[in-house]
Write an enzyme that holds these catalytic residues in place. Sequence first.
Site, PDB file in Angstrom:
ATOM      1  N   ASP A  88       1.398  -0.426  -0.991  1.00 53.23           N
ATOM      2  CA  ASP A  88       1.943   0.923  -1.153  1.00 53.23           C
ATOM      3  C   ASP A  88       1.925   1.425  -2.594  1.00 53.23           C
ATOM      4  O   ASP A  88       2.787   2.191  -3.004  1.00 53.23           O
ATOM      5  CB  ASP A  88       3.391   1.010  -0.623  1.00 53.23           C
ATOM      6  CG  ASP A  88       3.532   0.374   0.743  1.00 53.23           C
ATOM      7  OD1 ASP A  88       2.742   0.744   1.621  1.00 53.23           O
ATOM      8  OD2 ASP A  88       4.408  -0.491   0.929  1.00 53.23           O
ATOM      9  N   GLY A 145      -1.274   1.670   5.409  1.00 52.97           N
ATOM     10  CA  GLY A 145      -1.025   3.105   5.538  1.00 52.97           C
ATOM     11  C   GLY A 145      -1.519   3.789   4.286  1.00 52.97           C
ATOM     12  O   GLY A 145      -0.980   3.575   3.213  1.00 52.97           O
ATOM     13  N   HIS A 146      -2.588   4.549   4.424  1.00 55.34           N
ATOM     14  CA  HIS A 146      -3.132   5.243   3.261  1.00 55.34           C
ATOM     15  C   HIS A 146      -2.916   6.746   3.413  1.00 55.34           C
ATOM     16  O   HIS A 146      -3.305   7.328   4.413  1.00 55.34           O
ATOM     17  CB  HIS A 146      -4.634   4.954   3.121  1.00 55.34           C
ATOM     18  CG  HIS A 146      -4.922   3.521   2.815  1.00 55.34           C
ATOM     19  ND1 HIS A 146      -6.186   3.007   2.744  1.00 55.34           N
ATOM     20  CD2 HIS A 146      -4.084   2.499   2.549  1.00 55.34           C
ATOM     21  CE1 HIS A 146      -6.110   1.720   2.455  1.00 55.34           C
ATOM     22  NE2 HIS A 146      -4.847   1.390   2.336  1.00 55.34           N
ATOM     23  N   GLN A 166      -3.135  -3.177   1.762  1.00 56.77           N
ATOM     24  CA  GLN A 166      -1.955  -3.969   1.359  1.00 56.77           C
ATOM     25  C   GLN A 166      -1.995  -4.243  -0.151  1.00 56.77           C
ATOM     26  O   GLN A 166      -2.601  -3.488  -0.882  1.00 56.77           O
ATOM     27  CB  GLN A 166      -1.872  -5.289   2.135  1.00 56.77           C
ATOM     28  CG  GLN A 166      -1.515  -5.148   3.595  1.00 56.77           C
ATOM     29  CD  GLN A 166      -2.713  -4.945   4.475  1.00 56.77           C
ATOM     30  OE1 GLN A 166      -3.737  -5.573   4.301  1.00 56.77           O
ATOM     31  NE2 GLN A 166      -2.589  -4.057   5.419  1.00 56.77           N
TER      32      GLN A 166
HETATM   33  P1  IMP Z   1       1.898  -7.920   8.679  1.00 62.25           P
HETATM   34  O1  IMP Z   1       0.719  -7.639   7.807  1.00 62.25           O
HETATM   35  O2  IMP Z   1       2.196  -6.828   9.659  1.00 62.25           O
HETATM   36  O3  IMP Z   1       1.793  -9.273   9.341  1.00 62.25           O
HETATM   37  O4  IMP Z   1       3.207  -8.001   7.762  1.00 62.25           O
HETATM   38  C1  IMP Z   1       3.391  -9.045   6.818  1.00 62.25           C
HETATM   39  C2  IMP Z   1       4.074  -8.525   5.565  1.00 62.25           C
HETATM   40  O5  IMP Z   1       3.197  -7.675   4.865  1.00 62.25           O
HETATM   41  C3  IMP Z   1       5.336  -7.696   5.830  1.00 62.25           C
HETATM   42  O6  IMP Z   1       6.247  -7.937   4.779  1.00 62.25           O
HETATM   43  C4  IMP Z   1       4.843  -6.263   5.765  1.00 62.25           C
HETATM   44  O7  IMP Z   1       5.859  -5.360   5.431  1.00 62.25           O
HETATM   45  C5  IMP Z   1       3.801  -6.394   4.664  1.00 62.25           C
HETATM   46  N1  IMP Z   1       2.730  -5.398   4.763  1.00 62.25           N
HETATM   47  C6  IMP Z   1       1.691  -5.383   5.617  1.00 62.25           C
HETATM   48  N2  IMP Z   1       0.905  -4.331   5.398  1.00 62.25           N
HETATM   49  C7  IMP Z   1       1.441  -3.652   4.378  1.00 62.25           C
HETATM   50  C8  IMP Z   1       1.047  -2.464   3.661  1.00 62.25           C
HETATM   51  O8  IMP Z   1       0.029  -1.823   3.926  1.00 62.25           O
HETATM   52  N3  IMP Z   1       1.883  -2.101   2.648  1.00 62.25           N
HETATM   53  C9  IMP Z   1       2.990  -2.805   2.311  1.00 62.25           C
HETATM   54  N4  IMP Z   1       3.371  -3.910   2.928  1.00 62.25           N
HETATM   55  C10 IMP Z   1       2.610  -4.334   3.963  1.00 62.25           C
END
Ligand code: IMP
Length: 425
Positions: free
Chosen positions: A13, A40-41, A220
Amino acid sequence: MAGVVVVGSMWGDEGKGKVTDYLAQKADIVVRYVGGNNAGHTIVYDGKKFALKLIPSGIFSGHEVIMGNGMVVNPKAFLEEVKYLNDAGIDTSRIRVSDRCHVILPYHLEIDELQEKRKGDKSIGTTKRGIGPAYTDKYSRIGIRMGEFVDEELFLEKLNETFPLKVMEYPELADLFTIEGIYNEYKEYAKKIKPLVCDTGILLDEYLREDKKVLFEGAQGAMLDIDYGTYPYVTSSHPGANGVSEGAGIGPLYIKEAIGIIKAYTTRVGEGPFPTELFDETGDFIREQGHEYGTVTKRPRRTGWFDAVVVNQSRRMSSLTGVSLMLLDVLSGLDTIKICSAYKYKGEIIHGLPSTVKGVEEVEPIYEEMPGWEEDITNVQSFAELPVNCQNYIRRIEELIHCPVVMFSVGPDRKQTVVLRDIEF
Ligand code: IMP
Protein backbone atom coordinates in the site's frame (compact mmCIF):
# COMPACT_ATOMS: atom_id res chain seq x y z
CA MET A 1 17.15 -5.22 -23.27
CA ALA A 2 15.79 -3.13 -20.50
CA GLY A 3 13.27 -3.87 -17.85
CA VAL A 4 12.31 -1.58 -15.00
CA VAL A 5 10.64 -2.96 -11.92
CA VAL A 6 8.49 -1.04 -9.45
CA VAL A 7 8.18 -2.66 -6.05
CA GLY A 8 6.49 -1.84 -2.77
CA SER A 9 9.27 -1.62 -0.22
CA MET A 10 7.41 -1.65 3.07
CA TRP A 11 4.33 -3.74 3.98
CA GLY A 12 2.34 -2.89 0.84
CA ASP A 13 0.00 0.00 0.00
CA GLU A 14 2.88 2.41 -0.61
CA GLY A 15 1.27 3.97 -3.69
CA LYS A 16 2.78 1.79 -6.42
CA GLY A 17 -0.20 2.42 -8.69
CA LYS A 18 0.74 6.06 -9.16
CA VAL A 19 4.38 5.40 -10.04
CA THR A 20 3.48 2.42 -12.22
CA ASP A 21 1.00 4.58 -14.04
CA TYR A 22 3.67 7.25 -14.58
CA LEU A 23 6.27 4.77 -15.84
CA ALA A 24 3.71 2.90 -17.93
CA GLN A 25 3.50 6.00 -20.17
CA LYS A 26 7.09 5.28 -21.25
CA ALA A 27 6.81 1.50 -21.39
CA ASP A 28 5.66 -0.79 -24.21
CA ILE A 29 4.52 -3.68 -22.04
CA VAL A 30 3.51 -3.96 -18.40
CA VAL A 31 3.90 -7.23 -16.52
CA ARG A 32 2.64 -8.41 -13.15
CA TYR A 33 4.59 -11.29 -11.73
CA VAL A 34 3.27 -12.01 -8.26
CA GLY A 35 0.22 -12.32 -6.01
CA GLY A 36 -3.42 -12.27 -7.00
CA ASN A 37 -6.49 -10.26 -6.11
CA ASN A 38 -5.13 -9.60 -2.63
CA ALA A 39 -3.46 -6.52 -4.13
CA GLY A 40 -5.25 -3.22 -4.52
CA HIS A 41 -3.93 -0.65 -6.93
CA THR A 42 -5.63 2.71 -7.16
CA ILE A 43 -5.17 4.62 -10.39
CA VAL A 44 -6.65 7.93 -11.42
CA TYR A 45 -7.38 7.80 -15.16
CA ASP A 46 -9.22 10.44 -17.13
CA GLY A 47 -10.25 12.12 -13.89
CA LYS A 48 -11.82 8.92 -12.56
CA LYS A 49 -10.54 6.73 -9.77
CA PHE A 50 -10.09 3.04 -10.56
CA ALA A 51 -9.18 0.23 -8.18
CA LEU A 52 -7.55 -2.81 -9.74
CA LYS A 53 -6.73 -5.99 -7.92
CA LEU A 54 -5.44 -8.33 -10.59
CA ILE A 55 -4.97 -6.75 -13.97
CA PRO A 56 -1.74 -4.72 -14.36
CA SER A 57 -2.39 -1.00 -14.19
CA GLY A 58 -0.66 -0.54 -17.57
CA ILE A 59 -4.04 -1.45 -19.06
CA PHE A 60 -4.98 2.23 -18.87
CA SER A 61 -2.15 3.21 -21.19
CA GLY A 62 -3.43 0.90 -23.92
CA HIS A 63 -0.45 -1.44 -23.61
CA GLU A 64 -0.28 -5.15 -23.85
CA VAL A 65 -0.27 -6.33 -20.26
CA ILE A 66 1.00 -9.68 -19.06
CA MET A 67 -0.07 -11.64 -16.01
CA GLY A 68 2.95 -13.81 -15.31
CA ASN A 69 3.35 -17.37 -14.13
CA GLY A 70 4.13 -16.25 -10.57
CA MET A 71 0.58 -15.01 -10.09
CA VAL A 72 -2.39 -16.87 -8.64
CA VAL A 73 -5.52 -15.99 -10.60
CA ASN A 74 -9.10 -16.23 -9.46
CA PRO A 75 -10.97 -16.63 -12.79
CA LYS A 76 -14.21 -15.20 -11.44
CA ALA A 77 -12.51 -12.15 -9.95
CA PHE A 78 -10.52 -11.73 -13.16
CA LEU A 79 -13.63 -11.68 -15.35
CA GLU A 80 -15.36 -9.26 -12.98
CA GLU A 81 -12.40 -6.93 -13.32
CA VAL A 82 -12.46 -7.28 -17.11
CA LYS A 83 -16.14 -6.31 -17.07
CA TYR A 84 -15.46 -3.39 -14.73
CA LEU A 85 -12.87 -2.07 -17.19
CA ASN A 86 -14.98 -2.75 -20.29
CA ASP A 87 -17.94 -0.94 -18.73
CA ALA A 88 -15.67 2.08 -18.37
CA GLY A 89 -14.75 1.82 -22.06
CA ILE A 90 -11.30 0.30 -21.52
CA ASP A 91 -10.12 -2.32 -23.98
CA THR A 92 -8.95 -5.54 -22.32
CA SER A 93 -8.20 -7.61 -25.41
CA ARG A 94 -4.47 -7.02 -24.94
CA ILE A 95 -4.24 -8.92 -21.68
CA ARG A 96 -2.08 -12.04 -21.84
CA VAL A 97 -2.32 -14.60 -19.05
CA SER A 98 0.42 -17.12 -18.41
CA ASP A 99 -0.47 -20.75 -19.03
CA ARG A 100 1.61 -21.55 -15.95
CA CYS A 101 0.00 -19.33 -13.34
CA HIS A 102 -2.09 -21.14 -10.76
CA VAL A 103 -5.85 -20.90 -10.55
CA ILE A 104 -7.67 -19.93 -7.37
CA LEU A 105 -10.85 -22.00 -7.01
CA PRO A 106 -13.68 -21.38 -4.54
CA TYR A 107 -12.38 -23.95 -2.06
CA HIS A 108 -9.15 -21.97 -1.73
CA LEU A 109 -11.12 -19.02 -0.35
CA GLU A 110 -12.90 -21.29 2.07
CA ILE A 111 -9.61 -22.85 3.20
CA ASP A 112 -8.18 -19.37 3.77
CA GLU A 113 -11.14 -18.63 6.01
CA LEU A 114 -10.89 -21.96 7.84
CA GLN A 115 -7.15 -21.64 8.41
CA GLU A 116 -7.53 -18.19 9.85
CA LYS A 117 -10.28 -19.44 12.17
CA ARG A 118 -8.28 -22.46 13.27
CA LYS A 119 -5.29 -20.27 14.10
CA GLY A 120 -7.40 -18.25 16.56
CA ASP A 121 -5.41 -15.39 18.05
CA LYS A 122 -2.43 -16.40 15.91
CA SER A 123 -4.31 -15.65 12.69
CA ILE A 124 -2.38 -13.77 10.02
CA GLY A 125 -5.09 -11.33 9.01
CA THR A 126 -5.03 -12.44 5.37
CA THR A 127 -7.18 -10.82 2.73
CA LYS A 128 -9.18 -14.10 2.60
CA ARG A 129 -8.81 -14.25 -1.16
CA GLY A 130 -7.40 -17.79 -1.14
CA ILE A 131 -3.87 -16.65 -1.92
CA GLY A 132 -1.95 -18.77 0.59
CA PRO A 133 -3.98 -21.94 -0.08
CA ALA A 134 -3.47 -21.58 -3.86
CA TYR A 135 0.30 -21.16 -3.45
CA THR A 136 0.27 -24.08 -1.02
CA ASP A 137 -1.23 -26.31 -3.73
CA LYS A 138 1.34 -25.03 -6.19
CA TYR A 139 4.24 -26.03 -3.96
CA SER A 140 2.56 -29.27 -2.92
CA ARG A 141 2.34 -29.99 -6.65
CA ILE A 142 -1.40 -30.45 -6.64
CA GLY A 143 -2.39 -27.05 -8.02
CA ILE A 144 -4.30 -26.47 -11.24
CA ARG A 145 -2.47 -24.31 -13.74
CA MET A 146 -4.11 -21.97 -16.22
CA GLY A 147 -3.08 -24.17 -19.17
CA GLU A 148 -5.00 -27.05 -17.60
CA PHE A 149 -7.90 -24.93 -16.48
CA VAL A 150 -8.70 -23.77 -20.02
CA ASP A 151 -8.69 -27.35 -21.32
CA GLU A 152 -12.10 -28.77 -20.33
CA GLU A 153 -10.96 -32.39 -20.07
CA LEU A 154 -7.79 -31.62 -18.18
CA PHE A 155 -9.61 -29.30 -15.81
CA LEU A 156 -12.03 -32.03 -14.81
CA GLU A 157 -9.21 -34.56 -14.49
CA LYS A 158 -7.22 -32.25 -12.22
CA LEU A 159 -10.25 -31.35 -10.12
CA ASN A 160 -10.91 -35.04 -9.58
CA GLU A 161 -7.33 -35.49 -8.38
CA THR A 162 -7.05 -32.40 -6.21
CA PHE A 163 -10.40 -31.74 -4.60
CA PRO A 164 -10.60 -35.07 -2.68
CA LEU A 165 -7.15 -34.37 -1.24
CA LYS A 166 -8.36 -31.02 0.02
CA VAL A 167 -11.46 -32.59 1.55
CA MET A 168 -9.23 -34.99 3.50
CA GLU A 169 -7.52 -31.98 5.04
CA TYR A 170 -10.65 -29.87 5.41
CA PRO A 171 -13.75 -32.12 5.74
CA GLU A 172 -15.94 -29.00 5.93
CA LEU A 173 -15.40 -28.53 2.18
CA ALA A 174 -17.52 -31.59 1.39
CA ASP A 175 -20.61 -29.77 2.68
CA LEU A 176 -19.93 -26.71 0.59
CA PHE A 177 -18.71 -27.88 -2.80
CA THR A 178 -18.99 -30.69 -5.30
CA ILE A 179 -16.63 -31.33 -8.16
CA GLU A 180 -19.52 -31.13 -10.56
CA GLY A 181 -20.69 -27.80 -9.16
CA ILE A 182 -17.25 -26.22 -9.40
CA TYR A 183 -16.64 -27.68 -12.84
CA ASN A 184 -19.92 -26.51 -14.33
CA GLU A 185 -19.51 -22.97 -13.09
CA TYR A 186 -15.80 -22.58 -13.75
CA LYS A 187 -15.60 -24.19 -17.18
CA GLU A 188 -17.71 -21.29 -18.41
CA TYR A 189 -15.16 -18.82 -17.03
CA ALA A 190 -12.38 -20.87 -18.60
CA LYS A 191 -13.94 -20.52 -22.07
CA LYS A 192 -13.86 -16.73 -21.74
CA ILE A 193 -10.28 -16.62 -20.50
CA LYS A 194 -8.85 -19.16 -22.97
CA PRO A 195 -8.13 -16.71 -25.85
CA LEU A 196 -5.89 -14.69 -23.54
CA VAL A 197 -3.77 -17.60 -22.32
CA CYS A 198 -0.29 -18.31 -23.72
CA ASP A 199 3.33 -18.97 -22.75
CA THR A 200 4.06 -15.45 -21.57
CA GLY A 201 7.73 -16.28 -20.89
CA ILE A 202 8.36 -16.74 -24.63
CA LEU A 203 6.43 -13.59 -25.42
CA LEU A 204 8.39 -11.55 -22.93
CA ASP A 205 11.74 -12.88 -24.10
CA GLU A 206 10.87 -11.87 -27.67
CA TYR A 207 9.90 -8.38 -26.56
CA LEU A 208 13.03 -7.90 -24.52
CA ARG A 209 15.23 -9.07 -27.39
CA GLU A 210 13.44 -6.58 -29.63
CA ASP A 211 14.44 -3.87 -27.14
CA LYS A 212 10.87 -3.22 -26.07
CA LYS A 213 10.50 -1.36 -22.81
CA VAL A 214 9.09 -3.67 -20.19
CA LEU A 215 7.74 -2.47 -16.88
CA PHE A 216 7.37 -5.06 -14.14
CA GLU A 217 4.69 -4.09 -11.68
CA GLY A 218 5.12 -5.45 -8.17
CA ALA A 219 2.23 -6.18 -5.84
CA GLN A 220 2.11 -6.07 -2.03
CA GLY A 221 5.38 -5.05 -0.38
CA ALA A 222 8.80 -6.54 0.14
CA MET A 223 8.23 -6.92 3.88
CA LEU A 224 5.50 -9.42 3.04
CA ASP A 225 8.11 -11.59 1.29
CA ILE A 226 7.74 -15.23 2.26
CA ASP A 227 11.45 -15.53 3.17
CA TYR A 228 12.58 -12.06 4.18
CA GLY A 229 9.36 -10.58 5.50
CA THR A 230 8.09 -10.93 9.05
CA TYR A 231 7.30 -14.64 8.62
CA PRO A 232 4.70 -16.06 9.16
CA TYR A 233 2.89 -12.70 8.95
CA VAL A 234 3.61 -12.46 5.25
CA THR A 235 2.04 -13.30 1.93
CA SER A 236 2.98 -16.49 0.10
CA SER A 237 5.25 -15.13 -2.62
CA HIS A 238 8.15 -12.77 -3.38
CA PRO A 239 6.71 -9.29 -3.96
CA GLY A 240 10.12 -7.60 -4.40
CA ALA A 241 12.32 -7.43 -7.50
CA ASN A 242 13.70 -10.76 -6.26
CA GLY A 243 10.41 -12.28 -7.46
CA VAL A 244 10.60 -11.05 -11.05
CA SER A 245 12.63 -13.88 -12.59
CA GLU A 246 10.61 -16.48 -10.83
CA GLY A 247 7.26 -14.90 -11.58
CA ALA A 248 7.75 -13.65 -15.14
CA GLY A 249 9.86 -16.42 -16.63
CA ILE A 250 12.92 -14.36 -17.61
CA GLY A 251 16.39 -14.04 -16.06
CA PRO A 252 17.50 -11.28 -13.66
CA LEU A 253 19.88 -9.60 -16.09
CA TYR A 254 17.02 -7.96 -17.95
CA ILE A 255 16.38 -5.64 -15.05
CA LYS A 256 18.06 -2.27 -15.39
CA GLU A 257 16.36 -0.34 -12.64
CA ALA A 258 14.47 -1.37 -9.52
CA ILE A 259 12.44 1.46 -8.04
CA GLY A 260 11.24 1.01 -4.48
CA ILE A 261 8.04 2.72 -3.44
CA ILE A 262 8.09 3.96 0.13
CA LYS A 263 5.90 6.19 2.20
CA ALA A 264 7.19 9.11 4.26
CA TYR A 265 6.01 7.02 7.24
CA THR A 266 5.08 3.34 7.62
CA THR A 267 1.79 1.43 7.47
CA ARG A 268 0.75 -2.17 7.76
CA VAL A 269 -2.55 -4.05 7.44
CA GLY A 270 -3.18 -7.40 9.03
CA GLU A 271 -1.36 -8.88 11.98
CA GLY A 272 2.36 -9.18 12.63
CA PRO A 273 5.14 -7.20 14.28
CA PHE A 274 5.62 -3.54 13.38
CA PRO A 275 8.48 -1.99 15.39
CA THR A 276 7.73 1.69 14.76
CA GLU A 277 3.95 1.43 15.18
CA LEU A 278 2.23 4.40 16.81
CA PHE A 279 -0.70 3.90 19.14
CA ASP A 280 -1.19 7.56 19.97
CA GLU A 281 -2.76 10.58 18.37
CA THR A 282 0.15 11.01 15.96
CA GLY A 283 -0.73 7.57 14.60
CA ASP A 284 -4.36 8.66 14.22
CA PHE A 285 -3.26 11.93 12.61
CA ILE A 286 -1.25 10.02 9.99
CA ARG A 287 -4.14 7.59 9.37
CA GLU A 288 -6.62 10.40 8.80
CA GLN A 289 -4.33 12.70 6.82
CA GLY A 290 -3.17 9.81 4.66
CA HIS A 291 -6.62 8.16 4.28
CA GLU A 292 -5.00 4.98 5.46
CA TYR A 293 -7.78 2.45 4.95
CA GLY A 294 -7.31 -0.71 2.86
CA THR A 295 -8.25 -0.68 -0.85
CA VAL A 296 -9.28 -4.35 -0.85
CA THR A 297 -10.57 -4.94 2.66
CA LYS A 298 -11.24 -1.32 3.82
CA ARG A 299 -9.51 -2.17 7.11
CA PRO A 300 -7.93 0.80 8.94
CA ARG A 301 -4.18 0.54 8.43
CA ARG A 302 -1.76 0.52 11.33
CA THR A 303 0.54 3.54 11.17
CA GLY A 304 4.03 4.35 12.42
CA TRP A 305 7.26 6.29 11.88
CA PHE A 306 9.58 5.75 8.94
CA ASP A 307 11.74 2.71 9.54
CA ALA A 308 15.11 2.71 7.76
CA VAL A 309 15.83 -0.86 8.89
CA VAL A 310 12.79 -2.10 7.01
CA VAL A 311 13.58 -0.11 3.86
CA ASN A 312 17.21 -1.25 3.94
CA GLN A 313 16.04 -4.82 4.02
CA SER A 314 13.90 -4.14 0.94
CA ARG A 315 16.77 -2.37 -0.80
CA ARG A 316 18.99 -5.41 -0.28
CA MET A 317 16.37 -7.86 -1.52
CA SER A 318 15.50 -5.86 -4.63
CA SER A 319 18.84 -4.15 -5.44
CA LEU A 320 16.93 -0.88 -5.47
CA THR A 321 18.45 1.78 -7.72
CA GLY A 322 16.15 4.51 -6.45
CA VAL A 323 13.11 5.11 -4.30
CA SER A 324 9.95 7.11 -4.78
CA LEU A 325 8.89 8.76 -1.55
CA MET A 326 5.10 8.94 -1.39
CA LEU A 327 2.60 10.85 0.75
CA LEU A 328 5.14 13.39 1.96
CA ASP A 329 2.34 15.96 2.39
CA VAL A 330 0.72 13.79 5.09
CA LEU A 331 3.44 14.77 7.56
CA SER A 332 2.87 18.54 7.17
CA GLY A 333 1.81 20.00 10.48
CA LEU A 334 3.81 17.76 12.80
CA ASP A 335 6.20 19.58 15.19
CA THR A 336 8.67 16.75 15.29
CA ILE A 337 9.21 13.80 13.01
CA LYS A 338 11.00 10.65 14.06
CA ILE A 339 13.02 8.29 11.90
CA CYS A 340 14.06 4.88 13.07
CA SER A 341 17.70 4.41 12.08
CA ALA A 342 18.47 1.08 13.80
CA TYR A 343 17.16 -1.27 16.47
CA LYS A 344 18.35 -2.14 19.93
CA TYR A 345 18.06 -5.87 20.44
CA LYS A 346 19.34 -7.92 23.36
CA GLY A 347 21.57 -4.99 24.36
CA GLU A 348 23.13 -4.54 20.91
CA ILE A 349 22.56 -2.15 18.01
CA ILE A 350 21.41 -4.01 14.91
CA HIS A 351 20.63 -2.91 11.35
CA GLY A 352 18.59 -5.87 10.13
CA LEU A 353 15.39 -7.53 11.27
CA PRO A 354 15.68 -10.60 13.48
CA SER A 355 14.44 -13.70 11.66
CA THR A 356 11.85 -14.58 14.31
CA VAL A 357 8.58 -12.83 15.03
CA LYS A 358 9.48 -12.90 18.71
CA GLY A 359 12.73 -11.13 17.87
CA VAL A 360 11.04 -8.43 15.79
CA GLU A 361 8.53 -7.91 18.61
CA GLU A 362 11.38 -7.43 21.05
CA VAL A 363 13.42 -4.87 19.10
CA GLU A 364 13.42 -1.33 20.35
CA PRO A 365 13.55 1.28 17.58
CA ILE A 366 16.35 3.84 17.88
CA TYR A 367 14.92 7.15 16.77
CA GLU A 368 16.42 10.31 15.39
CA GLU A 369 14.21 13.35 15.84
CA MET A 370 13.92 16.01 13.19
CA PRO A 371 11.95 19.25 13.22
CA GLY A 372 8.78 19.05 11.12
CA TRP A 373 7.24 21.67 8.83
CA GLU A 374 3.97 23.58 8.94
CA GLU A 375 3.66 24.55 5.29
CA ASP A 376 1.18 23.02 2.88
CA ILE A 377 3.39 21.33 0.29
CA THR A 378 0.68 19.91 -1.97
CA ASN A 379 1.46 22.36 -4.79
CA VAL A 380 5.22 21.99 -4.70
CA GLN A 381 6.77 21.28 -8.11
CA SER A 382 10.47 20.96 -7.24
CA PHE A 383 12.80 19.92 -4.43
CA ALA A 384 13.92 23.54 -3.96
CA GLU A 385 10.34 24.64 -3.21
CA LEU A 386 10.07 22.28 -0.24
CA PRO A 387 10.50 23.74 3.26
CA VAL A 388 14.10 23.28 4.43
CA ASN A 389 13.03 20.88 7.19
CA CYS A 390 11.30 18.70 4.63
CA GLN A 391 14.37 18.76 2.39
CA ASN A 392 16.49 17.70 5.36
CA TYR A 393 14.07 14.87 6.10
CA ILE A 394 14.43 13.54 2.55
CA ARG A 395 18.21 13.85 2.61
CA ARG A 396 18.43 12.00 5.91
CA ILE A 397 16.25 9.19 4.59
CA GLU A 398 18.55 8.83 1.57
CA GLU A 399 21.60 8.58 3.84
CA LEU A 400 20.00 5.99 6.07
CA ILE A 401 18.70 3.76 3.30
CA HIS A 402 21.77 4.11 1.04
CA CYS A 403 19.62 4.88 -1.95
CA PRO A 404 18.62 8.08 -3.75
CA VAL A 405 15.09 9.47 -3.71
CA VAL A 406 14.34 9.78 -7.44
CA MET A 407 10.75 10.94 -7.09
CA PHE A 408 8.48 12.25 -4.41
CA SER A 409 4.76 12.72 -4.23
CA VAL A 410 2.72 15.37 -2.42
CA GLY A 411 -0.84 14.37 -3.34
CA PRO A 412 -2.94 11.89 -5.30
CA ASP A 413 -2.99 13.76 -8.60
CA ARG A 414 -0.53 12.93 -11.39
CA LYS A 415 0.62 16.57 -11.28
CA GLN A 416 1.61 16.18 -7.64
CA THR A 417 4.58 13.96 -8.44
CA VAL A 418 8.03 15.54 -8.59
CA VAL A 419 10.66 13.66 -10.57
CA LEU A 420 14.23 14.26 -9.43
CA ARG A 421 15.92 11.83 -11.79
CA ASP A 422 14.41 10.37 -14.93
CA ILE A 423 14.02 6.63 -15.04
CA GLU A 424 15.08 5.35 -18.45
CA PHE A 425 14.35 1.91 -19.78
P1 IMP B 1 -2.69 -12.80 1.93
O1 IMP B 1 -1.76 -12.30 0.88
O2 IMP B 1 -4.13 -12.54 1.64
O3 IMP B 1 -2.42 -14.25 2.26
O4 IMP B 1 -2.40 -12.00 3.29
C1 IMP B 1 -1.18 -12.15 4.00
C2 IMP B 1 -0.75 -10.83 4.60
O5 IMP B 1 -0.37 -9.94 3.58
C3 IMP B 1 -1.84 -10.10 5.40
O6 IMP B 1 -1.23 -9.42 6.47
C4 IMP B 1 -2.40 -9.10 4.40
O7 IMP B 1 -2.99 -8.00 5.03
C5 IMP B 1 -1.12 -8.73 3.67
N1 IMP B 1 -1.36 -8.28 2.29
C6 IMP B 1 -1.66 -9.03 1.21
N2 IMP B 1 -1.78 -8.27 0.12
C7 IMP B 1 -1.56 -7.01 0.50
C8 IMP B 1 -1.52 -5.75 -0.21
O8 IMP B 1 -1.71 -5.66 -1.43
N3 IMP B 1 -1.24 -4.66 0.56
C9 IMP B 1 -0.99 -4.74 1.89
N4 IMP B 1 -0.99 -5.87 2.57
C10 IMP B 1 -1.29 -7.00 1.89
